[in-house]
Design an enzyme around this catalytic site. Structure first.
Site, PDB file in Angstrom:
ATOM      1  N   ALA A   4       0.802  -1.222   0.000  1.00 51.94           N
ATOM      2  CA  ALA A   4       0.000   0.000   0.000  1.00 51.94           C
ATOM      3  C   ALA A   4       0.842   1.282   0.000  1.00 51.94           C
ATOM      4  CB  ALA A   4      -0.930  -0.016   1.208  1.00 51.94           C
ATOM      5  N   GLY A   5       2.097   1.191   0.486  1.00 51.84           N
ATOM      6  CA  GLY A   5       2.951   2.374   0.554  1.00 51.84           C
ATOM      7  C   GLY A   5       3.282   2.981  -0.804  1.00 51.84           C
ATOM      8  N   THR A   8       0.210   5.615  -1.331  1.00 50.80           N
ATOM      9  CA  THR A   8      -0.224   6.667  -0.387  1.00 50.80           C
ATOM     10  C   THR A   8      -0.015   8.061  -0.989  1.00 50.80           C
ATOM     11  OG1 THR A   8       1.903   6.546   0.759  1.00 50.80           O
ATOM     12  CG2 THR A   8       0.092   5.318   1.743  1.00 50.80           C
ATOM     13  N   PRO A  13      -5.050   5.682   1.519  1.00 53.41           N
ATOM     14  CA  PRO A  13      -4.377   5.342   2.778  1.00 53.41           C
ATOM     15  C   PRO A  13      -3.818   3.931   2.754  1.00 53.41           C
ATOM     16  CG  PRO A  13      -6.774   5.273   3.062  1.00 53.41           C
ATOM     17  CD  PRO A  13      -6.515   5.779   1.665  1.00 53.41           C
ATOM     18  N   ASP A  14      -2.723   3.717   3.510  1.00 54.91           N
ATOM     19  CA  ASP A  14      -2.281   2.331   3.681  1.00 54.91           C
ATOM     20  C   ASP A  14      -3.077   1.720   4.831  1.00 54.91           C
ATOM     21  OD1 ASP A  14      -1.068   3.213   6.022  1.00 54.91           O
ATOM     22  OD2 ASP A  14       0.982   2.963   5.326  1.00 54.91           O
ATOM     23  N   PHE A  15      -2.664   0.562   5.312  1.00 54.79           N
ATOM     24  CA  PHE A  15      -3.451  -0.122   6.343  1.00 54.79           C
ATOM     25  C   PHE A  15      -2.926   0.136   7.746  1.00 54.79           C
ATOM     26  CE2 PHE A  15      -4.070  -2.306   2.397  1.00 54.79           C
ATOM     27  CZ  PHE A  15      -5.427  -2.547   2.390  1.00 54.79           C
ATOM     28  N   ARG A  16      -1.598   0.061   7.917  1.00 58.58           N
ATOM     29  CA  ARG A  16      -1.062  -0.037   9.277  1.00 58.58           C
ATOM     30  C   ARG A  16      -0.292   1.178   9.754  1.00 58.58           C
ATOM     31  NH1 ARG A  16      -1.127  -4.745   6.789  1.00 58.58           N
ATOM     32  NH2 ARG A  16      -2.385  -6.380   7.772  1.00 58.58           N
ATOM     33  N   GLN A  86       0.215  -6.278  -3.657  1.00 60.75           N
ATOM     34  CA  GLN A  86      -0.867  -6.620  -2.731  1.00 60.75           C
ATOM     35  C   GLN A  86      -2.026  -5.639  -2.925  1.00 60.75           C
ATOM     36  OE1 GLN A  86       1.081  -7.658   1.419  1.00 60.75           O
ATOM     37  NE2 GLN A  86       2.372  -6.236   0.319  1.00 60.75           N
ATOM     38  N   ASN A  87      -1.820  -4.651  -3.786  1.00 64.73           N
ATOM     39  CA  ASN A  87      -2.810  -3.565  -3.885  1.00 64.73           C
ATOM     40  C   ASN A  87      -3.957  -3.926  -4.831  1.00 64.73           C
ATOM     41  OD1 ASN A  87      -0.996  -2.318  -2.267  1.00 64.73           O
ATOM     42  ND2 ASN A  87      -0.133  -1.005  -3.856  1.00 64.73           N
ATOM     43  N   ILE A  88      -5.114  -3.354  -4.507  1.00 67.79           N
ATOM     44  CA  ILE A  88      -6.296  -3.617  -5.340  1.00 67.79           C
ATOM     45  C   ILE A  88      -6.748  -2.325  -6.022  1.00 67.79           C
ATOM     46  CG2 ILE A  88      -7.130  -5.617  -4.031  1.00 67.79           C
ATOM     47  CD1 ILE A  88      -9.019  -3.557  -2.597  1.00 67.79           C
ATOM     48  N   ASP A  89      -5.875  -1.305  -6.011  1.00 66.72           N
ATOM     49  CA  ASP A  89      -6.278  -0.009  -6.571  1.00 66.72           C
ATOM     50  C   ASP A  89      -6.071   0.066  -8.080  1.00 66.72           C
ATOM     51  OD1 ASP A  89      -3.486   0.453  -6.902  1.00 66.72           O
ATOM     52  OD2 ASP A  89      -3.341   1.384  -4.936  1.00 66.72           O
ATOM     53  N   HIS A 106      -3.643 -10.004  -4.076  1.00 64.99           N
ATOM     54  CA  HIS A 106      -4.840  -9.914  -3.238  1.00 64.99           C
ATOM     55  C   HIS A 106      -6.090  -9.605  -4.060  1.00 64.99           C
ATOM     56  CE1 HIS A 106      -2.207  -9.317   0.604  1.00 64.99           C
ATOM     57  NE2 HIS A 106      -2.158 -10.529   0.112  1.00 64.99           N
ATOM     58  N   SER A 180       4.601  -3.381   4.764  1.00 64.00           N
ATOM     59  CA  SER A 180       5.052  -3.748   6.113  1.00 64.00           C
ATOM     60  C   SER A 180       5.454  -5.220   6.150  1.00 64.00           C
ATOM     61  CB  SER A 180       3.939  -3.488   7.129  1.00 64.00           C
ATOM     62  OG  SER A 180       2.813  -4.291   6.814  1.00 64.00           O
ATOM     63  N   GLU A 205       9.775   2.529   6.824  1.00 60.34           N
ATOM     64  CA  GLU A 205      10.293   1.885   8.031  1.00 60.34           C
ATOM     65  C   GLU A 205      10.890   0.543   7.625  1.00 60.34           C
ATOM     66  OE1 GLU A 205       6.844   1.047  10.439  1.00 60.34           O
ATOM     67  OE2 GLU A 205       5.953  -0.166   8.851  1.00 60.34           O
ATOM     68  N   CYS A 240       8.656   6.043  -1.114  1.00 65.03           N
ATOM     69  CA  CYS A 240       8.864   5.218  -2.311  1.00 65.03           C
ATOM     70  C   CYS A 240       9.202   6.098  -3.507  1.00 65.03           C
ATOM     71  CB  CYS A 240       7.592   4.424  -2.631  1.00 65.03           C
ATOM     72  SG  CYS A 240       7.267   3.118  -1.471  1.00 65.03           S
TER      73      CYS A 240
HETATM   74  P1  OAD Z   1       0.682  -1.754   5.331  1.00 62.74           P
HETATM   75  O1  OAD Z   1      -0.203  -0.611   5.673  1.00 62.74           O
HETATM   76  O2  OAD Z   1       0.724  -2.900   6.264  1.00 62.74           O
HETATM   77  O3  OAD Z   1       2.179  -1.233   5.163  1.00 62.74           O
HETATM   78  C1  OAD Z   1       2.482  -0.134   4.358  1.00 62.74           C
HETATM   79  C2  OAD Z   1       3.965   0.175   4.538  1.00 62.74           C
HETATM   80  O4  OAD Z   1       4.295   1.216   3.650  1.00 62.74           O
HETATM   81  C3  OAD Z   1       4.322   0.645   5.945  1.00 62.74           C
HETATM   82  O5  OAD Z   1       5.530   0.037   6.336  1.00 62.74           O
HETATM   83  C4  OAD Z   1       4.492   2.174   5.779  1.00 62.74           C
HETATM   84  O6  OAD Z   1       5.451   2.700   6.653  1.00 62.74           O
HETATM   85  C5  OAD Z   1       4.970   2.255   4.353  1.00 62.74           C
HETATM   86  N1  OAD Z   1       4.622   3.493   3.640  1.00 62.74           N
HETATM   87  C6  OAD Z   1       3.454   4.170   3.620  1.00 62.74           C
HETATM   88  N2  OAD Z   1       3.499   5.197   2.757  1.00 62.74           N
HETATM   89  C7  OAD Z   1       4.754   5.180   2.218  1.00 62.74           C
HETATM   90  C8  OAD Z   1       5.436   5.979   1.261  1.00 62.74           C
HETATM   91  N3  OAD Z   1       4.850   7.006   0.641  1.00 62.74           N
HETATM   92  N4  OAD Z   1       6.710   5.656   0.964  1.00 62.74           N
HETATM   93  C9  OAD Z   1       7.339   4.602   1.566  1.00 62.74           C
HETATM   94  N5  OAD Z   1       6.745   3.815   2.472  1.00 62.74           N
HETATM   95  C10 OAD Z   1       5.469   4.082   2.794  1.00 62.74           C
HETATM   96  O7  OAD Z   1       0.290  -2.206   3.856  1.00 62.74           O
HETATM   97  P2  OAD Z   1       0.639  -3.571   3.121  1.00 62.74           P
HETATM   98  O8  OAD Z   1       1.973  -4.081   3.521  1.00 62.74           O
HETATM   99  O9  OAD Z   1       0.367  -3.371   1.690  1.00 62.74           O
HETATM  100  O10 OAD Z   1      -4.626  -7.282   2.742  1.00 62.74           O
HETATM  101  O11 OAD Z   1      -0.498  -4.521   3.730  1.00 62.74           O
HETATM  102  C11 OAD Z   1      -0.624  -5.816   3.272  1.00 62.74           C
HETATM  103  C12 OAD Z   1      -2.034  -6.278   3.324  1.00 62.74           C
HETATM  104  O12 OAD Z   1      -2.625  -5.998   4.597  1.00 62.74           O
HETATM  105  C13 OAD Z   1      -2.981  -5.590   2.361  1.00 62.74           C
HETATM  106  O13 OAD Z   1      -2.896  -6.077   1.044  1.00 62.74           O
HETATM  107  C14 OAD Z   1      -4.329  -5.882   2.965  1.00 62.74           C
HETATM  108  C15 OAD Z   1      -4.006  -5.595   4.411  1.00 62.74           C
HETATM  109  O14 OAD Z   1      -4.802  -6.217   5.356  1.00 62.74           O
HETATM  110  C16 OAD Z   1      -5.890  -7.725   2.781  1.00 62.74           C
HETATM  111  O15 OAD Z   1      -6.819  -6.997   3.029  1.00 62.74           O
HETATM  112  C17 OAD Z   1      -6.021  -9.195   2.496  1.00 62.74           C
END
Ligand code: OAD
Length: 294
Positions: A4-5, A8, A13-16, A86-89, A106, A180, A205, A240
């Site tokens: 998701a990063g 953003t 928004p990302d998730f975590r 992993q993105n669906i966008d 995903h 993440s 991170e 990124c």
């Molecule tokens: P996360 O939200 O878990 O992680 C996003 C990561 O990107 C974090 O480490 C942020 O610090 C980093 N980040 C955010 N914006 C950034 C930027 N502009 N540049 C660099 N880093 C950035 O998202 P995912 O790892 O994609 O699955 O999450 C994986 C899965 O968890 C998703 O596909 C979704 C979710 O639950 C399902 O729903 C099945």
């Protein structure tokens, strides 16, 4: 490999991420825990929260980020074996990456299926129901219809497993962007490249690193940034877009990337303006335009 990063900077928004990530902002749905909104068991009992969120977050006029165009350039330069997201966008597709180069681990919003009789529905059919605030039900059997995005408790698409098996042993550089690395089985793809393959993480991170228990047991799972034996894992911490621009600069494609982003954003804005103008002049075209946009 991406998460998701990479999106953003486009406004999604990302998730975590604490505070701004999706999972910190779901209080109004009164869920047993934030991830429940994407759990198949919870969805079967109570699909409403997911569809309310889907309406709120429905992909609108988002533009791909510089990072998405960097991935496109990697492909155009003949260097991209595959892009696992992993993105669906769907922003990789919007950026011009060919479908055969993408693995949407995903799933996707492009199609939907009835949970009971498996009848398939189109993106337009689903969009209409999401925007009319109703839980979509099957025209054949009245079961709940769900977009083909992968929920927790569901299998990933077969393409993910088939491609991963072929691609990862061949990989000679793994770039991990904006994730993440917490969700399996996607996260453990990092362990499937050859043992000498360099792995570059570009993220805000550190992620996916071996914990001390694994390290003490000398188990080679996860990224290893700190040990003295490390010769291949690198964490570049920052955005990124910045990381990809820096990499492109070092490769001598910096200006080409900057220009590609500007040109493509102008083209997409123009397309969006024309679409909304057509919709104002000829409201009956709205439906067709929406399906073109998808
Ligand atoms: P996360 O939200 O878990 O992680 C996003 C990561 O990107 C974090 O480490 C942020 O610090 C980093 N980040 C955010 N914006 C950034 C930027 N502009 N540049 C660099 N880093 C950035 O998202 P995912 O790892 O994609 O699955 O999450 C994986 C899965 O968890 C998703 O596909 C979704 C979710 O639950 C399902 O729903 C099945």
């Amino acid at each position: 490999m991406a998460g998701a990063g990479i999106s953003t900077a486009a406004g999604i928004p990302d998730f975590r991420s604490p505070g701004c990530g999706l999972y910190s902002n779901l209080q109004k749905y009164k869920l047993p825990d934030p991830q429940a909104i994407f759990e198949i068991g919870f969805f079967r009992q109570n699909p409403q929260p997911f569809f309310t969120l889907a309406k709120e977050l429905y992909p609108g006029s988002f533009k791909p980020t510089l990072c998405h165009y960097f991935i496109r350039l990697l492909n155009e330069k003949g260097l991209l074996l595959r892009h696992y997201t992993q993105n669906i966008d769907t922003l990789e597709r919007v950026a011009g990456l060919p479908a055969e180069k993408i693995v949407e681990a995903h799933g996707t919003f492009h199609t939907s299926h009835c949970l009971e009789c498996k009848h398939e529905y189109t993106v337009d059919w689903m969009k209409e129901r999401i925007f009319s605030d109703s839980v979509p039900t099957c025209e054949k059997c009245d079961g709940v219809v769900k977009p083909d995005i992968v929920f927790f408790g569901e299998d990933l698409p077969t393409r993910f497993f088939v491609c991963a098996e072929k691609d990862f042993p061949k990989c000679d550089l793994l770039i991990i962007l904006g994730s993440s690395l917490t969700v399996q089985p996607f996260a453990s793809l990092i362990d499937r490249v050859p043992k000498v393959c360099p792995r570059l993480l570009i993220n805000r991170e550190r992620a996916g690193h071996r914990d001390w228990v694994m390290a003490a047991l000398q188990m080679g799972r996860g990224l290893d940034f700190d040990s003295r034996d490390n010769f291949r894992d690198v964490a570049w911490l920052g955005s990124c877009d910045e990381g990809c621009q820096m990499l492109a600069d070092k490769l001598g494609w910096g200006d080409e990337l900057r220009k590609l982003v500007v040109d493509e954003h102008v083209r997409i804005s123009k397309q969006q303006n024309e679409t909304s103008k057509r919709q104002t002049e000829y409201p009956s075209e709205k439906k067709r335009a929406e399906s073109e946009h998808q």
